[in-house]
Design a protein around this motif. Sequence first.
Motif, PDB file in Angstrom:
ATOM      1  N   CYS A  58       0.832  -1.207   0.000  1.00  0.00           N
ATOM      2  CA  CYS A  58       0.000   0.000   0.000  1.00  0.00           C
ATOM      3  C   CYS A  58       0.867   1.258   0.000  1.00  0.00           C
ATOM      4  O   CYS A  58       0.476   2.284  -0.544  1.00  0.00           O
ATOM      5  N   SER A  59       2.039   1.161   0.618  1.00  0.00           N
ATOM      6  CA  SER A  59       2.947   2.302   0.636  1.00  0.00           C
ATOM      7  C   SER A  59       3.513   2.492  -0.760  1.00  0.00           C
ATOM      8  O   SER A  59       4.231   1.655  -1.273  1.00  0.00           O
ATOM      9  N   GLY A  60       3.148   3.575  -1.370  1.00  0.00           N
ATOM     10  CA  GLY A  60       3.613   3.866  -2.722  1.00  0.00           C
ATOM     11  C   GLY A  60       2.670   3.394  -3.813  1.00  0.00           C
ATOM     12  O   GLY A  60       2.925   3.627  -4.985  1.00  0.00           O
ATOM     13  N   CYS A  61       1.576   2.738  -3.460  1.00  0.00           N
ATOM     14  CA  CYS A  61       0.615   2.264  -4.456  1.00  0.00           C
ATOM     15  C   CYS A  61      -0.206   3.444  -4.966  1.00  0.00           C
ATOM     16  O   CYS A  61      -0.683   4.269  -4.182  1.00  0.00           O
ATOM     17  N   ALA A  87      -6.844   7.301   8.279  1.00  0.00           N
ATOM     18  CA  ALA A  87      -6.124   6.218   7.606  1.00  0.00           C
ATOM     19  C   ALA A  87      -5.047   6.817   6.724  1.00  0.00           C
ATOM     20  O   ALA A  87      -5.262   7.837   6.079  1.00  0.00           O
ATOM     21  N   ASP A  88      -3.878   6.177   6.727  1.00  0.00           N
ATOM     22  CA  ASP A  88      -2.816   6.611   5.827  1.00  0.00           C
ATOM     23  C   ASP A  88      -1.835   5.473   5.595  1.00  0.00           C
ATOM     24  O   ASP A  88      -1.931   4.419   6.210  1.00  0.00           O
ATOM     25  N   THR A  89      -0.915   5.705   4.678  1.00  0.00           N
ATOM     26  CA  THR A  89       0.079   4.681   4.327  1.00  0.00           C
ATOM     27  C   THR A  89       1.430   4.954   4.965  1.00  0.00           C
ATOM     28  O   THR A  89       2.355   4.176   4.774  1.00  0.00           O
ATOM     29  N   GLY A  90       1.559   6.049   5.683  1.00  0.00           N
ATOM     30  CA  GLY A  90       2.854   6.398   6.254  1.00  0.00           C
ATOM     31  C   GLY A  90       3.757   7.087   5.254  1.00  0.00           C
ATOM     32  O   GLY A  90       4.880   7.447   5.554  1.00  0.00           O
ATOM     33  N   MET A  91       3.270   7.280   4.027  1.00  0.00           N
ATOM     34  CA  MET A  91       4.069   7.912   2.982  1.00  0.00           C
ATOM     35  C   MET A  91       3.819   9.413   2.913  1.00  0.00           C
ATOM     36  O   MET A  91       4.445  10.107   2.140  1.00  0.00           O
ATOM     37  N   GLU A  92       2.890   9.918   3.708  1.00  0.00           N
ATOM     38  CA  GLU A  92       2.612  11.337   3.703  1.00  0.00           C
ATOM     39  C   GLU A  92       3.848  12.085   4.197  1.00  0.00           C
ATOM     40  O   GLU A  92       4.517  11.663   5.118  1.00  0.00           O
ATOM     41  N   GLY A  93       4.165  13.173   3.566  1.00  0.00           N
ATOM     42  CA  GLY A  93       5.318  13.960   3.972  1.00  0.00           C
ATOM     43  C   GLY A  93       6.603  13.510   3.312  1.00  0.00           C
ATOM     44  O   GLY A  93       7.644  14.085   3.530  1.00  0.00           O
ATOM     45  N   MET A  94       6.600  12.497   2.548  1.00  0.00           N
ATOM     46  CA  MET A  94       7.684  11.913   1.759  1.00  0.00           C
ATOM     47  C   MET A  94       9.123  12.167   2.211  1.00  0.00           C
ATOM     48  O   MET A  94      10.044  11.741   1.577  1.00  0.00           O
ATOM     49  N   GLY A  95       9.406  12.879   3.260  1.00  0.00           N
ATOM     50  CA  GLY A  95      10.778  13.027   3.703  1.00  0.00           C
ATOM     51  C   GLY A  95      10.977  12.415   5.067  1.00  0.00           C
ATOM     52  O   GLY A  95      12.086  12.306   5.553  1.00  0.00           O
ATOM     53  N   GLY A  96       9.884  12.014   5.681  1.00  0.00           N
ATOM     54  CA  GLY A  96       9.955  11.528   7.048  1.00  0.00           C
ATOM     55  C   GLY A  96      10.161  10.035   7.116  1.00  0.00           C
ATOM     56  O   GLY A  96      10.516   9.374   6.148  1.00  0.00           O
ATOM     57  N   GLU A  97       9.932   9.527   8.285  1.00  0.00           N
ATOM     58  CA  GLU A  97      10.102   8.101   8.536  1.00  0.00           C
ATOM     59  C   GLU A  97       9.189   7.293   7.639  1.00  0.00           C
ATOM     60  O   GLU A  97       8.034   7.615   7.453  1.00  0.00           O
ATOM     61  N   PRO A 106       9.194  -0.036  -2.773  1.00  0.00           N
ATOM     62  CA  PRO A 106       7.825  -0.491  -3.029  1.00  0.00           C
ATOM     63  C   PRO A 106       7.821  -1.970  -3.363  1.00  0.00           C
ATOM     64  O   PRO A 106       8.818  -2.514  -3.824  1.00  0.00           O
ATOM     65  N   SER A 107       6.702  -2.621  -3.119  1.00  0.00           N
ATOM     66  CA  SER A 107       6.560  -4.010  -3.522  1.00  0.00           C
ATOM     67  C   SER A 107       5.427  -4.083  -4.525  1.00  0.00           C
ATOM     68  O   SER A 107       4.598  -3.199  -4.619  1.00  0.00           O
ATOM     69  N   PHE A 108       5.403  -5.147  -5.288  1.00  0.00           N
ATOM     70  CA  PHE A 108       4.442  -5.293  -6.360  1.00  0.00           C
ATOM     71  C   PHE A 108       3.752  -6.643  -6.254  1.00  0.00           C
ATOM     72  O   PHE A 108       4.308  -7.583  -5.710  1.00  0.00           O
TER      73      PHE A 108
END
Length: 127
Positions: A58-61, A87-97, A106-108
């Motif tokens: 989901c992260s990066g999807c 709800a979020d993927t943890g990818m918000e802010g793209m510079g953080g953890e 990413p996985s596919f």
Amino acid sequence: MSTDAQDTDTDAEDDLRERVTNFLRRNFPQIQMHGGSAAIQNIDLDTGEVSIQLGGACSGCGISPMTIQAIKSRMVKEIPEITKVHADTGMEGMGGEGAHDEGMEPSFPGETSDDAEGRDEGPQAPF
């Protein structure tokens, strides 16, 4: 707070947590089918708010924003005690953890990793 009140709150939270988990499995099997995961981060019985973290694929999807929006709108309709879903993927802010520049790749669909062997990821969708 008395012990009885604490037990009642714990029982109510456990019941709600189980219903949220079942909701995610029933309504969003594609998360798991595509190598993603959904975890309940927090449930606030007083406010009716639930926090969900989507991970794995989901992260990066590209369609995870649509999945998040569907979870947010459908969960409050199906589970009356819930008033708001975060709800979020943890990818918000793209510079953080958790961002890609921190070493996360990413996985596919169809990809496997050696560290996933032997883990029980739960039930598979019937299709």
